[in-house]
Write an enzyme that holds these catalytic residues in place. Structure first.
Site, PDB file in Angstrom:
ATOM      1  N   HIS A   9      44.386  13.307 -53.177  1.00 46.13           N
ATOM      2  CA  HIS A   9      44.213  13.489 -54.621  1.00 46.13           C
ATOM      3  C   HIS A   9      42.936  14.296 -54.846  1.00 46.13           C
ATOM      4  O   HIS A   9      41.900  14.015 -54.249  1.00 46.13           O
ATOM      5  CB  HIS A   9      44.084  12.102 -55.265  1.00 46.13           C
TER       6      HIS A   9
ATOM      7  N   HIS B  53      51.783   8.621 -63.270  1.00 44.86           N
ATOM      8  CA  HIS B  53      50.432   8.259 -63.732  1.00 44.86           C
ATOM      9  C   HIS B  53      50.317   6.799 -64.128  1.00 44.86           C
ATOM     10  O   HIS B  53      49.469   6.431 -64.958  1.00 44.86           O
ATOM     11  CB  HIS B  53      50.029   9.161 -64.910  1.00 44.86           C
TER      12      HIS B  53
ATOM     13  N   GLU C 111      54.626  10.364 -58.063  1.00 47.67           N
ATOM     14  CA  GLU C 111      53.286   9.814 -57.869  1.00 47.67           C
ATOM     15  C   GLU C 111      53.000   8.667 -58.825  1.00 47.67           C
ATOM     16  O   GLU C 111      53.376   8.716 -59.998  1.00 47.67           O
ATOM     17  CB  GLU C 111      52.273  10.947 -58.097  1.00 47.67           C
TER      18      GLU C 111
ATOM     19  N   GLU D  46      45.496   7.290 -55.522  1.00 47.55           N
ATOM     20  CA  GLU D  46      44.277   7.832 -56.124  1.00 47.55           C
ATOM     21  C   GLU D  46      43.362   6.728 -56.635  1.00 47.55           C
ATOM     22  O   GLU D  46      42.158   6.939 -56.796  1.00 47.55           O
ATOM     23  CB  GLU D  46      44.608   8.797 -57.259  1.00 47.55           C
TER      24      GLU D  46
ATOM     25  N   ASP E 269      54.262  13.298 -61.586  1.00 43.21           N
ATOM     26  CA  ASP E 269      53.251  12.248 -61.673  1.00 43.21           C
ATOM     27  C   ASP E 269      53.604  11.287 -62.797  1.00 43.21           C
ATOM     28  O   ASP E 269      53.561  11.649 -63.971  1.00 43.21           O
ATOM     29  CB  ASP E 269      51.878  12.887 -61.924  1.00 43.21           C
TER      30      ASP E 269
ATOM     31  N   ASP F 225      41.616   9.758 -52.468  1.00 39.77           N
ATOM     32  CA  ASP F 225      40.759  10.792 -53.035  1.00 39.77           C
ATOM     33  C   ASP F 225      39.473  10.843 -52.226  1.00 39.77           C
ATOM     34  O   ASP F 225      38.815   9.814 -52.037  1.00 39.77           O
ATOM     35  CB  ASP F 225      40.468  10.475 -54.508  1.00 39.77           C
TER      36      ASP F 225
END
Length: 381
Positions: free
Chosen positions: A284, A185, A209, A235, A183, A257
Site C-alpha cells: 500500500h 475501503h 481490496e 493497509e 478498493d 504499508d
C-alpha cells in the site's frame, strides 16, 4: 559512526518526513506518517529519537527490536508508523555506507522492473472513463478504483448496479489484457461485500481490496470461500502477528504499508510470511516519494511481489505531488507501467532538502473526511 540528530518535517499535501544524520555526514530519509494524524506520529518520532541519538545506525535489527518492544506497550498505527519511517532512514544510511541499494542488502534483486498501477478514483463516475483512458495512454497496464462512495449497510439494487456499471466501464476501456483492482475501503459489511463480489466476478478484477474493515478480519475466511475474486487487505495491519490470521483465512494479496507496518524490516518479513501461504505482496502506498522508494526496494528483492501502488496524480495531492521533494525524478519514471531497478545507494532517491524545509514552514493539517448516512449516522470513509 553515530546518529547525531533526528529531524521531522510536516510537508504538504499530507506527509511527514524524517531525516537521520550521522557524525560522518551520512544522512538517511524516511516517511513516518499516519494520514490525518501526522502530528501525533511526529511526537512519537521525537520520543523514539531519545533512544536512537548516539547509537550506531547500522544496528538496524537491534534498533527495530528496541523501538517496537522496549516501551512495554506495543503495536498500533502511531508507534508502528514512527518506527517505520526511522527504519527506512536507517536502511537508507546502511545502503549509502556500503554503497549499495537497499534491495542488494535484502538479498539481491529477483527482478529488473516492478509493475505499478495508477489511481483513477471511482467515488463518482463522471470522468472515470476519461481518467482510465489517460492512464492507458500513459502506458499503465493496471489501474485501481474505489468501488463506491458512502454505502448502505446492505447495498440496494441501485447501489449494487452503480458499482458494477462503473467497474464494467473501466473494464471496457482496459480490455482483457489490462487489470483493474477495486478498493472496497472497508465501506461494505460482510454481507454487502459477499453480494458485491458475486456481481463483480464476471469483470475479473485483479483483486478486491479491504472487503471489510480490519476489525472484521475474522469474517474474511467466509468471503474467500464465497467468491472466486482474489481478496487483498493489509493497509491497516501493522505486524506479522496481525497478518497471520488474514493469511490463514486465505486472502490472496497482502498489502502492508512501508510507512505503517514497521518499515522495510517488518514488511520484508511479512512478505516471507505471505509466501508460505501462497499470497502475493502488493504494498500500500498512496504516500510520498520516500515511502514509494522504500516500497520499490522491497519489491525488487521479493519473489512473491505482485504490483505496486503509487500516488502520482492521486486526488489527495493538491498542494504537492510525488516529485515535489526529489532532486531527480528518474527513480519514479514509469515506462510501460513499470518502475525500473536502479543502482543508486540506499533508497535510491535524492531528497530536495531545501524544498522539504521550505514546505515544513507551511506544514499541513490534513484530515480525512467524516461521512454520514442520510439518517445522520456514521458511515465508513
Amino acid at each position: 559512526m553515530k546518529i547525531t540528530r533526528i529531524e521531522t518535517f510536516l510537508v504538504p499535501p499530507r506527509w511527514l518526513f524524517c531525516r537521520v544524520e550521522t557524525d560522518d555526514g551520512v544522512v538517511g530519509w524516511g516517511e513516518p506518517v499516519v494520514e490525518g494524524r501526522a502530528e501525533v506520529v511526529r511526537a512519537a518520532v521525537d520520543v523514539l529519537a531519545e533512544y536512537l541519538v548516539g547509537q550506531d545506525p547500522l544496528r538496524i535489527e537491534d534498533h527495530w527490536q528496541v523501538l517496537t518492544k522496549g516501551g512495554f506497550y506495543r503495536g498500533g498505527p502511531i508507534l508502528s508508523s514512527a518506527v517505520a519511517g526511522l527504519d527506512q532512514a536507517l536502511w537508507d544510511i546502511a545502503g549509502k555506507t556500503y554503497d549499495a541499494p537497499v534491495h542488494a542488502l535484502l538479498g539481491g534483486p529477483v527482478r529488473d522492473s516492478v509493475r505499478v498501477y495508477a489511481w483513477v478514483g471511482g467515488d463518482e463516475p463522471a470522468q472515470l472513463t476519461e481518467q482510465v483512458t489517460e492512464q492507458v495512454e500513459a502506458g499503465f497496464t493496471a489501474v485501481k478504483m474505489n468501488a463506491a462512495g458512502p454505502t448502505s449497510p446492505i447495498a440496494s439494487a441501485a447501489e449494487t448496479a452503480a458499482v458494477v456499471d462503473r467497474v464494467a466501464a473501466v473494464r471496457e476501456v482496459l480490455g482483457p489484457d489490462r487489470d483493474v483492482a477495486v478498493d472496497f475501503h472497508g465501506r461494505f459489511t460482510a454481507a454487502g461485500a459477499r453480494r458485491m463480489l458475486t456481481e463483480l466476478a464476471p469483470l475479473h478484477p485483479l483483486f478486491v481490496e479491504e472487503p471489510v474493515v480490519p476489525e472484521h478480519g475474522h469474517l474474511l475466511g467466509a468471503l474467500v470461500a464465497a467468491s472466486s475474486v482474489p481478496l487483498a487487505t493489509g493497509e491497516r495491519l501493522f505486524s506479522r502477528a496481525e497478518f497471520l490470521p488474514v493469511l490463514t483465512a486465505g486472502v490472496a494479496v497482502a498489502q502492508p504499508d512501508l510507512s505503517h507496518a514497521g518499515g522495510i524490516s517488518e514488511v520484508h518479513r511479512i512478505a516471507s510470511l505471505a509466501d508460505t501461504f501462497g499470497a502475493q505482496l502488493a504494498p500500500h502506498c498512496p504516500l510520498g516519494p520516500i515511502a514509494l522508494a522504500a516500497s520499490l526496494q522491497v519489491a525488487f528483492a521479493t519473489p512473491n511481489f505482485l504490483i505496486q501502488e503509487q500516488s502520482r496524480g492521486i486526488h489527495y495531492n493538491k498542494d504537492a505531488d510525488l516529485l515535489s521533494y526529489v532532486v531527480d525524478p528518474e527513480p519514479f519514471r514509469f515506462t510501460a507501467g513499470q518502475a525500473h531497478r536502479g543502482a543508486a545507494p540506499g533508497l535510491g532517491v535524492t531528497v530536495d532538502e531545501n524544498a522539504v524545509r521550505a514546505a515544513d514552514r507551511i506544514g499541513h493539517t490534513w484530515r480525512n473526511p467524516v461521512w454520514r448516512h442520510p439518517d445522520g449516522s456514521f458511515t465508513e470513509w
